[in-house]
Design an enzyme around this catalytic site. Structure first.
Site, PDB file in Angstrom:
ATOM      1  N   LEU A  46       0.817  -1.206   0.000  1.00 53.01           N
ATOM      2  CA  LEU A  46       0.000   0.000   0.000  1.00 53.01           C
ATOM      3  C   LEU A  46       0.853   1.259   0.000  1.00 53.01           C
ATOM      4  CD1 LEU A  46      -2.703  -1.090   2.610  1.00 53.01           C
ATOM      5  CD2 LEU A  46      -2.902  -1.111   0.109  1.00 53.01           C
ATOM      6  N   GLY A  47       2.014   1.192   0.638  1.00 50.16           N
ATOM      7  CA  GLY A  47       2.886   2.356   0.667  1.00 50.16           C
ATOM      8  C   GLY A  47       4.096   2.094   1.534  1.00 50.16           C
ATOM      9  N   GLY A  49       7.564   4.425   3.637  1.00 50.36           N
ATOM     10  CA  GLY A  49       8.082   5.737   3.977  1.00 50.36           C
ATOM     11  C   GLY A  49       9.283   5.653   4.884  1.00 50.36           C
ATOM     12  N   PHE A  51       9.661   5.294   8.070  1.00 53.59           N
ATOM     13  CA  PHE A  51       9.691   4.404   9.224  1.00 53.59           C
ATOM     14  C   PHE A  51       9.244   2.987   8.923  1.00 53.59           C
ATOM     15  CE2 PHE A  51       9.027   8.740  10.859  1.00 53.59           C
ATOM     16  CZ  PHE A  51      10.212   8.860  11.564  1.00 53.59           C
ATOM     17  N   VAL A  54       3.919  -0.489   4.477  1.00 50.44           N
ATOM     18  CA  VAL A  54       2.514  -0.779   4.754  1.00 50.44           C
ATOM     19  C   VAL A  54       1.977  -1.674   3.639  1.00 50.44           C
ATOM     20  CG1 VAL A  54       0.210   0.152   5.155  1.00 50.44           C
ATOM     21  CG2 VAL A  54       2.210   1.432   5.927  1.00 50.44           C
ATOM     22  N   LYS A  69       1.597  -2.570   9.071  1.00 49.18           N
ATOM     23  CA  LYS A  69       2.738  -1.662   9.007  1.00 49.18           C
ATOM     24  C   LYS A  69       3.934  -2.385   9.598  1.00 49.18           C
ATOM     25  CE  LYS A  69       4.243   2.883  10.727  1.00 49.18           C
ATOM     26  NZ  LYS A  69       3.827   4.056  11.532  1.00 49.18           N
ATOM     27  N   ASP A 165       1.965  14.847  13.298  1.00 55.40           N
ATOM     28  CA  ASP A 165       2.243  14.607  11.877  1.00 55.40           C
ATOM     29  C   ASP A 165       0.940  14.538  11.075  1.00 55.40           C
ATOM     30  OD1 ASP A 165       3.948  14.324   9.718  1.00 55.40           O
ATOM     31  OD2 ASP A 165       4.106  12.151   9.906  1.00 55.40           O
TER      32      ASP A 165
END
Length: 316
Positions: A46-47, A49, A51, A54, A69, A165
């Site tokens: 899904l994505g 980044g 950290f 996902v 995650k 955030d």
């Protein structure tokens, strides 16, 4: 209610940090260990980044879908899980389970299949006469999105935690649709706060970070500045500030331009009296910025969430 198309330049609200990106599902199956695969089947990425990664997974036997995650196991990620486990709100992503294996932590949570608020905004662009045209959402849809974010923050701040955030990528859509149900996600930078004590760690995402966070002394009201940025992007389809070569140049620009004064134009005129003033309040200096509990009672916001006629949802 007729939708309003706003013409903008080809520079949309591009992200200036690497905190979230879409990846190909072709690489997803090899990225999870057998610790998770005993109970879940990996479907796609899904994505990813700064950290972690996902992914979408399906629990074997029940066929229920979740998002997982994958992050390094450390105090920050463990604190994130503890916080998520304590939260119960319809506009906050719900934690389902967590696993730890080989110094990696798997945070299994509610799947939001509608994408991010950023992708939802980007889908509202169409090309017309070699220009990108942004179709702004109806007033009630926009107001409802902001109300949901504020309600989640009212709850979070009421429990003594600040998110730090808030941004388009961390606002997920439970399902695709014209009037999305939003879910606040990614509590990796969240922390407990004490009334009357300033936080000093500079954290967050460039483009959303409040000036007092840049300076290094702030309260939970930094989240409300970020909501003001999201409000601006939903209303106009544009970034509040242009991209800069470095984050430090952006921070210098933010400090130089605050106190910030928003100008009235076609974007804000279509939203009616009170919208610009609400955005201005959210983007004011911390000493005069309203709380989430105060902002959620804003006259413009409640008028268009409760009194619209375009078939969106309502609040109680």
């Amino acid at each position: 209610m007729a939708q309003v198309c706003v013409t903008v330049s080809l520079e949309k609200i591009a992200e200036d940090s690497e905190v979230f990106s879409t990846a190909s599902p072709d690489t997803s199956v090899e990225s999870l260990t057998t610790a998770l695969e005993e109970d879940y089947k990996v479907k796609k990425v899904l994505g990813h980044g700064k950290f972690g990664l996902v992914q979408e997974v399906v629990r074997k036997g029940t066929k229920k879908r979740f998002a997982v995650k994958v992050v390094s196991s450390n105090k920050q990620s463990e604190d994130e899980i503890q916080l998520m486990a304590s939260l119960r709100h319809e506009n906050i992503v719900c934690l389902h389970d967590s696993l730890e294996h080989d110094e990696m932590l798997y945070i299994i949570m509610e799947l939001c299949s509608g994408g991010t608020l950023r992708s939802w905004i980007e889908d509202r662009y169409n090309e017309h006469l070699n220009m990108q045209v942004y179709t702004a959402p109806p007033k009630r849809v926009l107001a409802n999105c902001i109300w949901q974010i504020l309600d989640a923050l009212k709850y979070l701040h009421g429990r003594g935690f600040v998110h730090r955030d808030i941004k388009l990528e961390n606002l997920l859509l439970l399902n695709a649709g014209k009037c999305p149900q939003l879910k606040l996600a990614d509590f990796g930078m969240a922390t407990e706060f004490q009334i009357g004590e300033l936080m000093t760690q500079r954290c967050g995402s460039p483009g959303y970070m409040a000036p007092e966070v840049v300076r290094g002394g702030y309260t939970e009201l930094c989240d409300l500045w970020s909501v003001g940025i999201v409000f601006y992007q939903l209303a106009t389809g544009k970034r509040l500030w242009p991209l800069t070569p470095t984050h430090e140049q952006h921070y210098d620009q933010v400090l130089a331009e605050t106190p910030l004064t928003l100008k009235s134009d076609a974007y804000w005129n279509r939203l009616g009296p009170g919208a610009l003033e609400m955005a201005q309040d959210l983007l004011s200096l911390e000493c005069s910025r309203p709380t989430a509990a105060c902002t959620i009672e804003n006259d413009w916001l409640r008028k268009h969430v409760l009194g619209g006629d375009d078939g969106c949802c309502s609040i109680s």
